[in-house]
Enzyme design. Structure first.
Site, mmCIF file in Angstrom:
data_model
loop_
_atom_site.group_PDB
_atom_site.id
_atom_site.type_symbol
_atom_site.label_atom_id
_atom_site.label_comp_id
_atom_site.label_asym_id
_atom_site.label_seq_id
_atom_site.Cartn_x
_atom_site.Cartn_y
_atom_site.Cartn_z
ATOM 1 N N GLY A 163 -14.955 -43.158 5.047
ATOM 2 C CA GLY A 163 -14.441 -44.251 4.238
ATOM 3 C C GLY A 163 -13.190 -43.930 3.450
ATOM 4 C CG HIS A 164 -12.493 -40.143 1.137
ATOM 5 N ND1 HIS A 164 -11.460 -39.266 0.882
ATOM 6 C CD2 HIS A 164 -13.440 -39.430 1.768
ATOM 7 C CE1 HIS A 164 -11.787 -38.068 1.333
ATOM 8 N NE2 HIS A 164 -12.977 -38.140 1.886
ATOM 9 C CD GLN A 186 -7.228 -36.527 7.839
ATOM 10 O OE1 GLN A 186 -6.426 -37.441 7.653
ATOM 11 N NE2 GLN A 186 -7.767 -35.845 6.842
ATOM 12 C CG ASN A 243 -8.167 -31.126 8.209
ATOM 13 O OD1 ASN A 243 -8.238 -30.453 9.224
ATOM 14 N ND2 ASN A 243 -8.632 -30.701 7.047
ATOM 15 N N GLY A 287 -18.485 -37.917 5.403
ATOM 16 C CA GLY A 287 -18.121 -37.389 6.700
ATOM 17 C C GLY A 287 -18.834 -36.084 6.988
ATOM 18 C CB CYS A 337 -11.874 -28.851 2.865
ATOM 19 S SG CYS A 337 -12.088 -30.486 3.580
#
Length: 393
Positions: free
Chosen positions: A214-215, A193, A165, A81, A339
């Site tokens: 993806g994750h 998100q 997020n 991302g 993060c």
């Protein structure tokens, strides 16, 4: 959908950190294994071993596009991302720099995702670009009127994340698009998100660029995609071959792209089956149970209604969030964005809402997902409450 217990979660703490990452759906794992086993070829080759990988890439592009209600040709695969965000911001600025007479100008907001903020700082430092960082209100929402007021003749891009997020607050992306589109200004949104939790329709949102990861949707780490509206020109940030319409060089990771496609297809089916409502009911149950056990001490951070259905960010009076989670090992939650894990500084996103450092330090981010059940919600509320009371809090 998908309510059988996940093998990676069985017998372990209640997992309430789906916004940080999701366990791979076993059906996605099956797709990866098939691709790795049978379709190892380079999809750019001209022989028979390229046919299977090409078909998988085509199918994956179609599946991701379907989740976004977009055309397959608009989907560009990336490795993360953060890379997709960088391609959107840096690619748009570099492609449009020559279209303005002065210094190119970008508009974003203070609670933006770190990857977007980093891309903005990069173009500021290395490409002589002006960036405006707009404030948010006490719920974490940007005012479209502020966007309109910040626009200059040199504005080439507005980038505002779809949903925060940490708090889950949804941004008025469609309203911003009504401002940017008539002026020919590109609009990017990081929708990592929101994907799979709420419906994402690129035409209804009015965006030119959109990031999906993806994750965050039960696919592996290391794969993402950027939606690029037809007709939008970007400057590649990874040069080389002509893969991904020339926007992202490098031999495609067919297995992970296929996994993202399969995950997108499962997400679309989940939305059609009512996953948004199921998550919202569980989120509200968790908030209600904590509020009942700790009367007068639980405070919601973010917008009360315009937020992701799976995300609950709360502060508890006289509590340090990370200490409470450490005292409740049966619950896997977080105090904010993954993060910034390991950073003891108060969340910048929460401070931007007007919270004091102490209030921000009390925050818990509890995010639910495909394998969360009502029983787990109650168990988590019990565990957090017990840890708080045992510690004398």
């Amino acid at each position: 959908m998908g309510q059988d217990e996940h093998p990676a979660l069985a017998g372990r703490p209640v997992y309430l950190d789906y916004n940080a990452t999701t366990p791979m759906d076993p059906r996605v794992v099956d797709v990866i294994q098939a691709a790795l086993t049978t379709d190892f070829g380079n999809p750019s080759s001209a022989h028979a071993y390229a046919e299977g990988p090409r078909r998988r890439l085509t199918r994956a592009r179609e599946q991701v596009a379907a989740l976004l209600h977009a055309a397959p040709a608009t989907v560009v695969f990336t490795a993360s991302g953060s890379e997709a965000d960088a391609l959107a911001v840096r690619g748009a600025v570099l492609a449009r720099a020559a279209t303005v007479t002065g210094r190119p100008h970008v508009i974003t907001q203070v609670t933006e995702h770190p990857a977007v903020l980093a891309a903005c700082r990069h173009v500021q430092r290395w490409h002589d670009v002006d960036v405006t960082y707009l404030p948010v209100d006490r719920y974490g929402r940007i005012n479209p009127g502020d966007v309109r007021a910040a626009i200059t003749p040199e504005t080439v891009l507005v980038t505002v994340m779809h949903a925060n997020n940490e708090t889950g607050t949804l941004q008025p992306i469609a309203d911003i698009a009504e401002i940017t589109r008539p002026r020919g200004i590109l609009l990017h949104t990081d929708a990592a998100q929101g994907a799979g939790k709420v419906d994402l329709d690129v035409d209804k949102l009015g965006v030119d660029l959109l990031t999906i990861v993806g994750h965050k949707v039960y696919a592996p780490k290391g794969i993402a995609a950027l939606y690029v509206r037809e007709g939008v020109t970007l400057e590649p940030i990874i040069g080389g071959g002509g893969q991904e319409r020339g926007l992202r060089a490098g031999t495609e990771n067919v297995a992970l792209a296929a996994a993202l496609g399969a995950a997108a297809d499962l997400a679309a089916r989940g939305l059609a089956a009512g996953e948004t409502g199921r998550l919202a009911r569980l989120r509200d149950q968790l908030q209600a149970e904590l509020t009942e056990r700790l009367p007068g001490r639980v405070h919601l951070h973010g917008h009360p209604t315009l937020r992701l259905p799976n995300t609950l960010n709360i502060g508890i009076d006289d509590v340090i969030g990370r200490e409470l989670l450490a005292a409740a090992p049966d619950v896997a939650g977080s105090t904010g964005s993954a993060c910034h894990s390991g950073d003891d500084q108060p969340s910048a996103s929460l401070l931007a809402l007007g919270l004091t450092p102490g209030q921000a330090a009390s925050a818990l981010r509890l995010s639910l997902g495909r394998w969360t059940t009502a029983q787990q919600v109650t168990a988590a509320a019990d565990s957090l409450t017990a840890a708080l009371l045992t510690s004398g809090g």
